[in-house]
Design a protein around this motif. Sequence first.
Motif, PDB file in Angstrom:
ATOM      1  N   TYR A  12      50.704  63.260  49.915  1.00 24.69           N
ATOM      2  CA  TYR A  12      49.262  63.322  50.109  1.00 24.69           C
ATOM      3  C   TYR A  12      48.806  64.596  50.836  1.00 24.69           C
ATOM      4  CZ  TYR A  12      48.411  58.716  48.053  1.00 24.69           C
ATOM      5  OH  TYR A  12      48.295  57.669  47.169  1.00 24.69           O
TER       6      TYR A  12
ATOM      7  N   ASN B  26      34.927  47.692  50.421  1.00 20.42           N
ATOM      8  CA  ASN B  26      36.076  47.091  51.115  1.00 20.42           C
ATOM      9  C   ASN B  26      35.624  46.258  52.309  1.00 20.42           C
ATOM     10  OD1 ASN B  26      38.141  47.912  49.426  1.00 20.42           O
ATOM     11  ND2 ASN B  26      38.398  49.864  50.459  1.00 20.42           N
TER      12      ASN B  26
ATOM     13  N   LYS C  12      33.983  42.900  51.100  1.00 23.26           N
ATOM     14  CA  LYS C  12      34.945  41.870  50.670  1.00 23.26           C
ATOM     15  C   LYS C  12      35.725  41.326  51.856  1.00 23.26           C
ATOM     16  CE  LYS C  12      38.955  42.597  49.295  1.00 23.26           C
ATOM     17  NZ  LYS C  12      40.164  43.079  48.722  1.00 23.26           N
TER      18      LYS C  12
ATOM     19  N   ARG D 273      35.802  37.518  52.918  1.00 19.36           N
ATOM     20  CA  ARG D 273      37.050  36.749  52.903  1.00 19.36           C
ATOM     21  C   ARG D 273      37.315  36.119  54.282  1.00 19.36           C
ATOM     22  NH1 ARG D 273      37.135  35.202  48.853  1.00 19.36           N
ATOM     23  NH2 ARG D 273      38.135  35.866  46.948  1.00 19.36           N
TER      24      ARG D 273
ATOM     25  N   ILE E 230      32.533  37.137  45.064  1.00 21.04           N
ATOM     26  CA  ILE E 230      31.215  37.770  45.178  1.00 21.04           C
ATOM     27  C   ILE E 230      30.785  38.293  43.799  1.00 21.04           C
ATOM     28  CG2 ILE E 230      29.852  39.522  46.412  1.00 21.04           C
ATOM     29  CD1 ILE E 230      32.288  39.799  48.324  1.00 21.04           C
TER      30      ILE E 230
ATOM     31  N   ASN F 293      35.574  49.507  44.490  1.00 17.84           N
ATOM     32  CA  ASN F 293      36.219  50.225  45.609  1.00 17.84           C
ATOM     33  C   ASN F 293      37.172  51.316  45.096  1.00 17.84           C
ATOM     34  OD1 ASN F 293      37.841  48.146  44.653  1.00 17.84           O
ATOM     35  ND2 ASN F 293      38.674  47.574  46.639  1.00 17.84           N
ATOM     36  N   TYR F 294      37.808  51.075  43.926  1.00 19.11           N
ATOM     37  CA  TYR F 294      38.713  52.080  43.368  1.00 19.11           C
ATOM     38  C   TYR F 294      37.922  53.321  42.933  1.00 19.11           C
ATOM     39  CZ  TYR F 294      42.432  48.519  42.959  1.00 19.11           C
ATOM     40  OH  TYR F 294      43.385  47.572  43.212  1.00 19.11           O
TER      41      TYR F 294
ATOM     42  N   ASP G 175      37.244  55.479  45.874  1.00 20.41           N
ATOM     43  CA  ASP G 175      38.468  56.156  46.289  1.00 20.41           C
ATOM     44  C   ASP G 175      38.761  57.352  45.377  1.00 20.41           C
ATOM     45  OD1 ASP G 175      40.509  56.266  48.079  1.00 20.41           O
ATOM     46  OD2 ASP G 175      41.405  54.359  47.572  1.00 20.41           O
TER      47      ASP G 175
ATOM     48  N   ARG H  36      46.850  49.546  38.870  1.00 22.38           N
ATOM     49  CA  ARG H  36      46.658  48.551  39.940  1.00 22.38           C
ATOM     50  C   ARG H  36      45.586  47.536  39.551  1.00 22.38           C
ATOM     51  NH1 ARG H  36      48.444  48.919  45.330  1.00 22.38           N
ATOM     52  NH2 ARG H  36      47.124  47.787  46.754  1.00 22.38           N
TER      53      ARG H  36
ATOM     54  N   ASP I  44      46.065  43.564  39.317  1.00 23.07           N
ATOM     55  CA  ASP I  44      45.231  42.652  40.090  1.00 23.07           C
ATOM     56  C   ASP I  44      44.512  41.671  39.149  1.00 23.07           C
ATOM     57  OD1 ASP I  44      44.339  41.853  42.708  1.00 23.07           O
ATOM     58  OD2 ASP I  44      42.350  42.504  42.062  1.00 23.07           O
TER      59      ASP I  44
ATOM     60  N   LYS J 177      46.857  38.988  38.256  1.00 23.52           N
ATOM     61  CA  LYS J 177      47.023  38.076  39.394  1.00 23.52           C
ATOM     62  C   LYS J 177      45.827  37.132  39.494  1.00 23.52           C
ATOM     63  CE  LYS J 177      45.575  37.783  43.730  1.00 23.52           C
ATOM     64  NZ  LYS J 177      44.938  38.256  44.942  1.00 23.52           N
TER      65      LYS J 177
ATOM     66  N   LYS K 252      45.407  33.075  39.163  1.00 20.15           N
ATOM     67  CA  LYS K 252      44.936  32.298  40.309  1.00 20.15           C
ATOM     68  C   LYS K 252      43.668  31.504  39.975  1.00 20.15           C
ATOM     69  CE  LYS K 252      43.372  32.813  45.078  1.00 20.15           C
ATOM     70  NZ  LYS K 252      43.158  33.704  46.213  1.00 20.15           N
ATOM     71  N   TYR K 253      42.717  32.186  39.283  1.00 25.22           N
ATOM     72  CA  TYR K 253      41.397  31.564  39.089  1.00 25.22           C
ATOM     73  C   TYR K 253      41.195  30.932  37.703  1.00 25.22           C
ATOM     74  CZ  TYR K 253      40.240  33.898  43.451  1.00 25.22           C
ATOM     75  OH  TYR K 253      40.222  34.293  44.756  1.00 25.22           O
TER      76      TYR K 253
ATOM     77  N   TYR L 204      33.734  34.732  35.949  1.00 28.24           N
ATOM     78  CA  TYR L 204      33.431  35.871  36.827  1.00 28.24           C
ATOM     79  C   TYR L 204      33.306  37.164  36.010  1.00 28.24           C
ATOM     80  CZ  TYR L 204      34.454  39.555  40.253  1.00 28.24           C
ATOM     81  OH  TYR L 204      34.423  40.696  41.007  1.00 28.24           O
TER      82      TYR L 204
HETATM   83  P1  NDP Z   1      41.273  45.068  46.556  1.00 28.04           P
HETATM   84  O1  NDP Z   1      40.975  45.352  47.973  1.00 28.04           O
HETATM   85  O2  NDP Z   1      40.206  45.330  45.565  1.00 28.04           O
HETATM   86  O3  NDP Z   1      41.744  43.551  46.521  1.00 28.04           O
HETATM   87  C1  NDP Z   1      41.838  42.804  45.331  1.00 28.04           C
HETATM   88  C2  NDP Z   1      41.702  41.346  45.717  1.00 28.04           C
HETATM   89  O4  NDP Z   1      40.377  41.093  46.199  1.00 28.04           O
HETATM   90  C3  NDP Z   1      41.850  40.404  44.530  1.00 28.04           C
HETATM   91  O5  NDP Z   1      43.201  40.148  44.265  1.00 28.04           O
HETATM   92  C4  NDP Z   1      41.118  39.180  45.031  1.00 28.04           C
HETATM   93  O6  NDP Z   1      41.985  38.501  45.940  1.00 28.04           O
HETATM   94  C5  NDP Z   1      39.979  39.765  45.844  1.00 28.04           C
HETATM   95  N1  NDP Z   1      38.768  39.880  45.059  1.00 28.04           N
HETATM   96  C6  NDP Z   1      38.614  40.445  43.839  1.00 28.04           C
HETATM   97  N2  NDP Z   1      37.337  40.371  43.426  1.00 28.04           N
HETATM   98  C7  NDP Z   1      36.668  39.748  44.407  1.00 28.04           C
HETATM   99  C8  NDP Z   1      35.318  39.363  44.582  1.00 28.04           C
HETATM  100  N3  NDP Z   1      34.411  39.598  43.649  1.00 28.04           N
HETATM  101  N4  NDP Z   1      34.976  38.719  45.718  1.00 28.04           N
HETATM  102  C9  NDP Z   1      35.887  38.463  46.686  1.00 28.04           C
HETATM  103  N5  NDP Z   1      37.193  38.798  46.575  1.00 28.04           N
HETATM  104  C10 NDP Z   1      37.564  39.439  45.450  1.00 28.04           C
HETATM  105  O7  NDP Z   1      42.508  45.832  46.001  1.00 28.04           O
HETATM  106  P2  NDP Z   1      43.662  46.684  46.642  1.00 28.04           P
HETATM  107  O8  NDP Z   1      44.405  45.897  47.624  1.00 28.04           O
HETATM  108  O9  NDP Z   1      44.399  47.199  45.453  1.00 28.04           O
HETATM  109  O10 NDP Z   1      42.944  47.960  47.338  1.00 28.04           O
HETATM  110  C11 NDP Z   1      42.367  48.033  48.623  1.00 28.04           C
HETATM  111  C12 NDP Z   1      41.860  49.449  48.865  1.00 28.04           C
HETATM  112  O11 NDP Z   1      42.961  50.318  49.042  1.00 28.04           O
HETATM  113  C13 NDP Z   1      41.043  49.997  47.702  1.00 28.04           C
HETATM  114  O12 NDP Z   1      39.897  50.654  48.180  1.00 28.04           O
HETATM  115  C14 NDP Z   1      41.951  51.006  47.064  1.00 28.04           C
HETATM  116  O13 NDP Z   1      41.216  52.069  46.501  1.00 28.04           O
HETATM  117  C15 NDP Z   1      42.797  51.456  48.242  1.00 28.04           C
HETATM  118  N6  NDP Z   1      44.120  51.909  47.814  1.00 28.04           N
HETATM  119  C16 NDP Z   1      44.446  53.191  48.136  1.00 28.04           C
HETATM  120  C17 NDP Z   1      45.666  53.697  47.764  1.00 28.04           C
HETATM  121  C18 NDP Z   1      46.018  55.087  48.106  1.00 28.04           C
HETATM  122  O14 NDP Z   1      47.123  55.487  47.761  1.00 28.04           O
HETATM  123  N7  NDP Z   1      45.153  55.860  48.738  1.00 28.04           N
HETATM  124  C19 NDP Z   1      46.663  52.863  47.033  1.00 28.04           C
HETATM  125  C20 NDP Z   1      46.189  51.546  46.755  1.00 28.04           C
HETATM  126  C21 NDP Z   1      44.970  51.092  47.140  1.00 28.04           C
HETATM  127  P3  NDP Z   1      41.766  36.967  46.397  1.00 28.04           P
HETATM  128  O15 NDP Z   1      40.634  36.414  45.581  1.00 28.04           O
HETATM  129  O16 NDP Z   1      43.068  36.327  46.135  1.00 28.04           O
HETATM  130  O17 NDP Z   1      41.407  37.058  47.846  1.00 28.04           O
END
Ligand code: NDP
Length: 436
Positions: free
Chosen positions: A289, A326, A329, A333, A356, A368-369, A372, A404, A408, A411, A415-416, A423
């Motif tokens: 990085y 982020n 959420k 959560r 949501i 969120n992606y 990023d 990713r 997700d 997954k 789960k859902y 959704y």
């Molecule tokens: P998220 O933070 O997006 O988490 C995904 C989880 O959020 C899902 O599995 C689900 O879990 C929950 N979710 C999905 N949609 C919703 C919704 N509408 N309402 C509520 N919960 C929801 O993914 P990541 O963990 O992949 O990423 C987190 C951050 O880290 C991101 O901003 C990403 O860009 C960053 N990142 C950065 C990297 C880097 O190298 N710089 C590498 C990887 C990630 P559940 O419902 O089971 O709670």
Amino acid sequence: MSSKKQHLYNPKTTEYEFLGPIGAFLMITTLPSLMYLLHLGCQPEGCPSSALVNQLSNPQNFVQFFSIENIHSLFDLQASIAYVGYLSYLVLAWYLIPGRWVEGTQLRDGRKLKYKENGFRSMLLTLSIIGCTILFKGHEPLLFIYDHFIGLMTCSIIVSFSIAIYVYLVSFQKGKLLALGGNSGNIIYDFMIGRELNPRIGSFDIKYFIELRPGITGWTIINIAMAAKQYHDLGYVTIGMILVMIFQGWYCIDSVYNEPAVLTTMDITTDGFGWMLSFGNITWLSFLYPLQARYLALKPNHLSWLEIAIIISLQTIGYTIFRGANNEKNAFRNNPDDPKLKDLKYITTESGSKLIVSSWWGKARHINYLGDWIMSWAWCLPCGFNDIFPYFYVVYFAVLLIHRELRDEEKCKKKYKKDWDRYCNLVKYKIIPGIY
Ligand code: NDP
């Protein structure tokens, strides 16, 4: 956990990701080599350098690249001592610096683990040490990092592999909760993807510690060291370097400031801890990085005011989306009934979790992606357009985020079930609203 319960909670993994064992083997062998290639192949005359292009285009020279002398030159005793000292300091800081103990999400065996939140304080301590070093000794001590970069990286690779081997072996002890995706029985695959969900030594959670400490802190320190190198050579630090330092430094400090937010990410809740997270967080994050800062230390680039304005705008837009989504959420959560979130619309699923469907999360399923990725452009553009290596990051990051998102999605579908389709009908786009 009794053996009956263990069988119930640790079902066999029947589906592979990352192209299964072959993909796992390729990742383990090629990614460390890629890091050497990107750094050794970036020289003041070009990134890639003509020597690298020559080596890669001529099979005879390519074999020479792996000669005993070349491999030997990757090891550096002084750098190894410094790197092990750095890791020991971080572990000690985790133990000694006071912090709140926060609860993670509920595991599938019903438990909730507790995590010590002192990453921000640990980062502040590190930055204070660097600040005092510069104040009292000048920038010269930081040049050690530039001069021993490859040796430090080699040591970090050895450490990340060693930790991955350790967690793989201890995952076979009785009573361990395994990741649903890491129990296939194939050694290479499980080693790579991560077998145990939350490997711990007492209250020290290895995954949580590695997720935000060695890599994020290392990345910050290396960036500062690269600016020190530029200052050493030029007598000043360019605006491009300052922007990279501020943007990436902000990203690092922000992630440790919001440390509990990591507890709801896929890495913590779903993935096992194995080579992928060990290498990814210890080595890839720390040493790949800072590619742009290292590039600018080698090849300073001067930006026009228009370029500066575009870069700052991209960073601001990206960060607003990334942090806004982020935090939203994470807050939801942790406490969906928080009065601050009363305007959020959501659907309730049969699993008991709510999703949501408005605000950031109503725009795209992984908005969120997008934030990023927009930021990643703001980090690369200060390097100008003379060389392609600094742009490796935007390309790699797009691939990572798309992949990713697919993981997700899989997954969440599992789960859902039909609630996920409901959704997806409400939130149609995956990452880019209106496009993808
Ligand atoms: P998220 O933070 O997006 O988490 C995904 C989880 O959020 C899902 O599995 C689900 O879990 C929950 N979710 C999905 N949609 C919703 C919704 N509408 N309402 C509520 N919960 C929801 O993914 P990541 O963990 O992949 O990423 C987190 C951050 O880290 C991101 O901003 C990403 O860009 C960053 N990142 C950065 C990297 C880097 O190298 N710089 C590498 C990887 C990630 P559940 O419902 O089971 O709670």
